[in-house]
Design an enzyme around this catalytic site. Structure first.
Site, PDB file in Angstrom:
ATOM      1  N   LYS A 232       0.834  -1.282  -0.179  1.00  0.00           N
ATOM      2  CA  LYS A 232       0.069  -0.022   0.043  1.00  0.00           C
ATOM      3  C   LYS A 232       1.073   1.172  -0.047  1.00  0.00           C
ATOM      4  CE  LYS A 232      -1.520   2.722   2.693  1.00  0.00           C
ATOM      5  NZ  LYS A 232      -1.455   4.212   1.655  1.00  0.00           N
TER       6      LYS A 232
ATOM      7  N   GLU B  13      10.203   1.436  10.555  1.00  0.00           N
ATOM      8  CA  GLU B  13      10.895   2.383  10.224  1.00  0.00           C
ATOM      9  C   GLU B  13      10.157   3.805  10.441  1.00  0.00           C
ATOM     10  OE1 GLU B  13      13.914   2.184   9.401  1.00  0.00           O
ATOM     11  OE2 GLU B  13      13.986   0.108   9.221  1.00  0.00           O
TER      12      GLU B  13
ATOM     13  N   CYS C 134      13.899  11.218   6.632  1.00  0.00           N
ATOM     14  CA  CYS C 134      13.666  10.680   7.895  1.00  0.00           C
ATOM     15  C   CYS C 134      15.101  10.899   8.771  1.00  0.00           C
ATOM     16  CB  CYS C 134      13.453   9.262   8.201  1.00  0.00           C
ATOM     17  SG  CYS C 134      14.194   8.027   7.128  1.00  0.00           S
TER      18      CYS C 134
ATOM     19  N   GLU D 266      10.127  16.869  14.209  1.00  0.00           N
ATOM     20  CA  GLU D 266      10.631  16.515  13.095  1.00  0.00           C
ATOM     21  C   GLU D 266      10.368  17.669  11.923  1.00  0.00           C
ATOM     22  OE1 GLU D 266       9.327  12.959  11.115  1.00  0.00           O
ATOM     23  OE2 GLU D 266      11.109  12.286  10.360  1.00  0.00           O
TER      24      GLU D 266
HETATM   25  P1  NAP Z   1       2.421   8.737   7.461  1.00  0.00           P
HETATM   26  O1  NAP Z   1       1.302   9.679   7.356  1.00  0.00           O
HETATM   27  O2  NAP Z   1       2.722   7.822   8.541  1.00  0.00           O
HETATM   28  O3  NAP Z   1       2.141   7.582   6.175  1.00  0.00           O
HETATM   29  C1  NAP Z   1       3.138   6.790   5.903  1.00  0.00           C
HETATM   30  C2  NAP Z   1       2.163   5.603   5.275  1.00  0.00           C
HETATM   31  O4  NAP Z   1       1.120   4.979   6.212  1.00  0.00           O
HETATM   32  C3  NAP Z   1       1.188   6.210   4.012  1.00  0.00           C
HETATM   33  O5  NAP Z   1       1.455   4.949   3.241  1.00  0.00           O
HETATM   34  C4  NAP Z   1       0.243   6.466   4.632  1.00  0.00           C
HETATM   35  O6  NAP Z   1      -1.132   6.358   3.744  1.00  0.00           O
HETATM   36  C5  NAP Z   1      -0.281   5.177   5.706  1.00  0.00           C
HETATM   37  N1  NAP Z   1      -1.154   5.282   6.666  1.00  0.00           N
HETATM   38  C6  NAP Z   1      -1.458   6.785   7.220  1.00  0.00           C
HETATM   39  N2  NAP Z   1      -2.267   6.306   8.276  1.00  0.00           N
HETATM   40  C7  NAP Z   1      -2.586   5.158   8.411  1.00  0.00           C
HETATM   41  C8  NAP Z   1      -3.579   4.255   8.890  1.00  0.00           C
HETATM   42  N3  NAP Z   1      -4.272   4.856  10.057  1.00  0.00           N
HETATM   43  N4  NAP Z   1      -3.469   3.216   8.734  1.00  0.00           N
HETATM   44  C9  NAP Z   1      -2.659   2.401   7.723  1.00  0.00           C
HETATM   45  N5  NAP Z   1      -2.123   3.251   6.987  1.00  0.00           N
HETATM   46  C10 NAP Z   1      -1.806   4.801   7.360  1.00  0.00           C
HETATM   47  O7  NAP Z   1       3.881   9.172   7.072  1.00  0.00           O
HETATM   48  P2  NAP Z   1       4.370  10.117   5.798  1.00  0.00           P
HETATM   49  O8  NAP Z   1       3.980  11.697   5.908  1.00  0.00           O
HETATM   50  O9  NAP Z   1       4.041   9.335   4.459  1.00  0.00           O
HETATM   51  O10 NAP Z   1       5.879   9.897   5.845  1.00  0.00           O
HETATM   52  C11 NAP Z   1       6.727  10.858   6.530  1.00  0.00           C
HETATM   53  C12 NAP Z   1       7.129  10.033   7.561  1.00  0.00           C
HETATM   54  O11 NAP Z   1       7.880   8.929   7.382  1.00  0.00           O
HETATM   55  C13 NAP Z   1       8.234  10.962   8.534  1.00  0.00           C
HETATM   56  O12 NAP Z   1       7.889  10.850   9.843  1.00  0.00           O
HETATM   57  C14 NAP Z   1       9.447  10.224   8.047  1.00  0.00           C
HETATM   58  O13 NAP Z   1      10.608  10.302   9.151  1.00  0.00           O
HETATM   59  C15 NAP Z   1       8.906   8.729   7.937  1.00  0.00           C
HETATM   60  N6  NAP Z   1       9.907   8.182   7.255  1.00  0.00           N
HETATM   61  C16 NAP Z   1      10.658   7.087   8.013  1.00  0.00           C
HETATM   62  C17 NAP Z   1      11.803   6.335   7.382  1.00  0.00           C
HETATM   63  C18 NAP Z   1      12.514   5.301   7.926  1.00  0.00           C
HETATM   64  O14 NAP Z   1      13.196   4.605   7.179  1.00  0.00           O
HETATM   65  N7  NAP Z   1      12.759   5.382   9.378  1.00  0.00           N
HETATM   66  C19 NAP Z   1      11.745   6.681   6.000  1.00  0.00           C
HETATM   67  C20 NAP Z   1      11.126   7.574   5.252  1.00  0.00           C
HETATM   68  C21 NAP Z   1      10.100   8.095   5.959  1.00  0.00           C
HETATM   69  P3  NAP Z   1      -1.829   7.582   3.116  1.00  0.00           P
HETATM   70  O15 NAP Z   1      -0.891   8.774   3.141  1.00  0.00           O
HETATM   71  O16 NAP Z   1      -2.011   7.234   1.827  1.00  0.00           O
HETATM   72  O17 NAP Z   1      -2.710   7.810   3.988  1.00  0.00           O
END
Ligand code: NAP
Length: 489
Positions: A183, A259, A293, A390
Site C-alpha cells: 500500500k 521505520e 527521515c 521533525e
Molecule cells: P505517514 O502519514 O505516517 O504515512 C505513511 C504511510 O502510512 C502512508 O502510506 C499512509 O497512507 C499510511 N497511513 C497513514 N495512516 C494510516 C493508518 N491509519 N492505517 C494504515 N496506513 C496509514 O507518514 P508520511 O507523511 O507518508 O511520511 C513521512 C514520515 O515517514 C516521517 O515521519 C519520516 O521520518 C518517516 N520516514 C521514515 C523512514 C525510515 O526509514 N525510518 C523513511 C522515510 C520516511 P496515506 O498517506 O495514503 O494515508
C-alpha cells in the site's frame, strides 16, 4: 505538461494489481494524484475499498505456498531482471518521481540507483539463506536450525522516497519467499504502480505482489492487519501512525518492522574540518527538500566555530536554485503539500519568537505550488519546537554548545534515535561518539549514510527492525529449530 511527460504518465497503470491482473476499484472510485510544483493533476487512479484489500490478501495467501517452494535462484532471477529493467528505465522512473513528489531530477536519479540496489542486493541474498546443523552439547542428538518465509506480508510505504521505500520492502520479502500486499502513500502511488508493472514483466507469478492504492488507508489496511492469515507488517512512515499500527498488530502477534520518524542531531566539534562539515550539512539537511527521515534536524555546533559555520552555510544556501524539479539546475523543489509549508512556517516563527536569528529564507514563496524558501536559523534557543519536532522541510537550525558532554546531552535529548552525524578530526572523540550517541546509525564525517548493504533502522521511537544489509532478509524469515536423534546412538 510536455508531450514526453504525458506519454510517460499514459504508460503508468491506473488500476489495482490483484492476483496478477489490473482491475478497477470494486466501487469504481478513483482519486487524483497531483504535481506539488504546479498543483496539476497527473493521473486519476483506482481508490481501493476494504473488499479490494481483502481480495489482495486472499491472492497473497493463495500464492504463498508455491512462491515459498520456488527455488531461491528463480526468485533471485526475477528480482535481478526487475533491477535490470529499472536501471534501463532510469530516466522514466526519475521523471515520474519528480512529477509526483517534487524532488529535483538529479536527486530522483539518485533514488533510482539507491532503490534499485535493494533489488540487486536481495536478489543476491535470496540464494544465501542458510541454517545450521550440529550436535547438542549432551551428545544425545542433532540440532537443525532452518529459516522459513514468515508468510503473507503487508507493506505500507510513505511518499518521500516513492521508489526506494517500496523496493527496500518488496525485494527482501520476495527474496525470502513471501507474498505481499503493498500500500503506497496516496500522495505518490504512481512510482509503485510502474514498479509493479516492471515486476510483472520480470515474471513475478500472479498473487505474489498485490498493490492497493487508496485514500482510506486505515479502513482498507485495518481488516488486513486483523486477518490471522497475515503474518508480517512492515511500515515506513511517521511515529504516531506506526505506534497505532503496532497496537493493531499486537492482536495477531504479527512480526513487525517499523521505520519511523527521526530528529537527527548534526554535531560539529571545534576540531572538525569545517569545509567538510558544511558540505555534509547541506547534504544531510537539504536532500529531498529536507523531507527525509534521516534529515539532520538539529545542528549542534561548538561555540568557537558556530559563526564561521553559520556564515558559510548561509552563503551556500543563498546560492540554491528553487523551482520545479524538472527544470535544469534546480536544487530545491516544492514541499509535498500545504500542510508541510504550514509546519515549516510555524516552526520558524516559534524559533524566531524565542530569540533565534534568521539569516536567510523564512517564508513561503509567492508562486504556484507548495514552495518554502531554504532557510537558516542561528542561535536557536532551548525549548524551541524546532529542536523537538521533525521539521521535514528545508530549514536548518543551529544551536551552540561548549563541552563534549553538553553536545552529547543535547544530541540525545529526543525521543527519536534514527541517525546522528558527527564531525571531528579527533579519532578518539569520534569513537567515543559511537558509544555515546543513542541512534541506530551514524555518519562520522559523512552526511549521507543510506546504503542497501547496510542495516538501516532506528533506536527508541524511530522504530524496530532493520532494512537492508545482511539483517534485512531476516525481517522476512522465521527460524525453526529441530532436534533429531544422534544417528550413532
Ligand atoms: P505517514 O502519514 O505516517 O504515512 C505513511 C504511510 O502510512 C502512508 O502510506 C499512509 O497512507 C499510511 N497511513 C497513514 N495512516 C494510516 C493508518 N491509519 N492505517 C494504515 N496506513 C496509514 O507518514 P508520511 O507523511 O507518508 O511520511 C513521512 C514520515 O515517514 C516521517 O515521519 C519520516 O521520518 C518517516 N520516514 C521514515 C523512514 C525510515 O526509514 N525510518 C523513511 C522515510 C520516511 P496515506 O498517506 O495514503 O494515508
Amino acid at each position: 505538461m510536455t508531450d514526453h511527460q504525458s506519454t510517460l504518465l499514459a504508460g503508468v497503470p491506473d488500476n489495482l494489481f490483484i492476483a496478477g491482473s489490473w482491475r478497477p476499484s470494486g466501487s469504481g472510485a478513483t482519486f487524483d494524484v497531483h504535481d506539488p510544483a504546479t498543483g496539476e493533476v497527473l493521473a486519476s487512479i483506482a481508490d481501493a475499498t476494504p473488499e479490494d484489500g481483502a481480495a489482495a490478501l486472499d491472492a497473497a495467501v493463495d500464492a504463498a505456498a508455491d512462491w515459498a517452494a520456488t527455488p531461491a535462484r528463480e526468485r533471485a532471477d526475477i528480482l535481478r531482471r526487475t533491477f535490470d529493467t529499472l536501471t534501463a528505465r532510469r530516466e522514466d522512473f526519475a521523471l515520474l518521481m519528480t512529477l509526483e513528489m517534487g524532488k529535483p531530477l538529479a536527486e530522483a536519479r539518485g533514488e533510482v540507483t539507491y532503490g534499485g540496489e535493494f533489488l540487486r542486493w536481495f536478489s543476491e541474498e535470496a540464494t544465501r539463506i542458510q541454517g545450521r546443523y550440529g550436535p547438542n552439547p549432551e551428545g544425545t542428538g542433532r540440532m537443525i536450525v532452518s529459516q522459513h518465509p514468515v508468510g503473507p506480508c503487508l507493506l505500507i510505504t510513505p511518499w518521500n522516497f516513492p521508489l526506494a521505500m517500496a523496493t527496500r520492502k518488496i525485494a527482501p520479502a520476495l527474496a525470502a519467499g513471501n507474498t505481499v500486499v503493498v500500500k503506497p502513500a496516496a500522495l505518490t502511488p504512481l512510482t509503485t504502480l510502474l514498479l509493479t508493472k516492471v515486476l510483472e514483466e520480470a515474471g513475478v507469478p500472479a498473487g505474489v505482489v498485490n498493490v492497493i492504492t487508496t485514500t482510506a488507508s486505515g479502513a482498507v489496511t485495518g481488516p488486513i492487519i486483523d486477518d490471522p492469515r497475515l503474518r508480517k507488517l512492515s511500515f515506513t512512515g511517521s511515529t504516531p501512525v506506526g505506534r497505532r499500527l503496532l497496537a493493531q498488530a499486537a492482536n495477531g502477534v504479527l512480526r513487525t518492522s517499523m521505520e519511523l520518524g527521526g530528529n537527527a542531531p548534526f554535531v560539529v566539534f571545534d576540531d572538525a574540518d569545517l569545509d567538510k562539515a558544511v558540505a555534509g550539512a547541506l547534504a544531510a539537511k537539504f536532500r529531498n527538500i529536507g523531507q527525509a527521515c534521516t534529515a539532520a534536524n538539529r545542528f549542534i555546533v561548538h561555540r568557537s566555530v558556530a559563526d564561521e559555520f553559520s556564515r558559510s552555510i548561509t552563503e551556500k544556501v543563498h546560492g540554491f536554485v528553487v523551482g520545479r524539479g524538472t527544470e535544469p539546475d534546480v536544487t530545491i523543489g516544492p514541499l509535498i503539500d500545504d500542510n508541510a509549508v504550514a509546519k515549516a512556517e510555524q516552526l520558524v516563527s516559534d524559533a524566531v519568537g524565542r530569540g533565534a536569528t534568521l539569516t536567510t529564507g523564512g517564508e513561503r514563496l509567492d508562486r504556484p505550488g507548495t514552495f518554502y524558501a531554504p532557510t537558516v536559523l542561528t542561535d536557536v534557543r532551548p525549548g524551541s519546537e524546532i529542536l523537538r519536532e521533525e521539521i521535514f522541510g528545508p530549514v536548518l537550525a543551529i544551536a551552540a554548545f561548549d563541552t563534549e558532554d553538553e553536545a552529547v546531552a543535547l544530541a540525545n535529548d529526543t525521543e527519536y534515535g534514527l541517525v546522528s552525524y558527527v564531525y571531528t578530526e579527533n579519532l578518539q572523540r569520534g569513537q567515543r561518539m559511537i558509544d555515546r550517541l543513542a541512534t541506530g546509525m551514524m555518519g562520522l564525517n559523512v552526511g549521507v549514510v543510506s546504503n542497501a548493504a547496510a542495516p538501516f533502522g532506528g533506536w527508541k521511537m524511530s522504530g524496530l527492525g532493520r532494512e537492508g544489509g545482511a539483517e534485512g532478509i531476516h525481517e522476512y524469515l522465521q527460524t525453526k529449530y529441530t532436534l533429531t536423534e544422534n544417528p550413532f546412538a
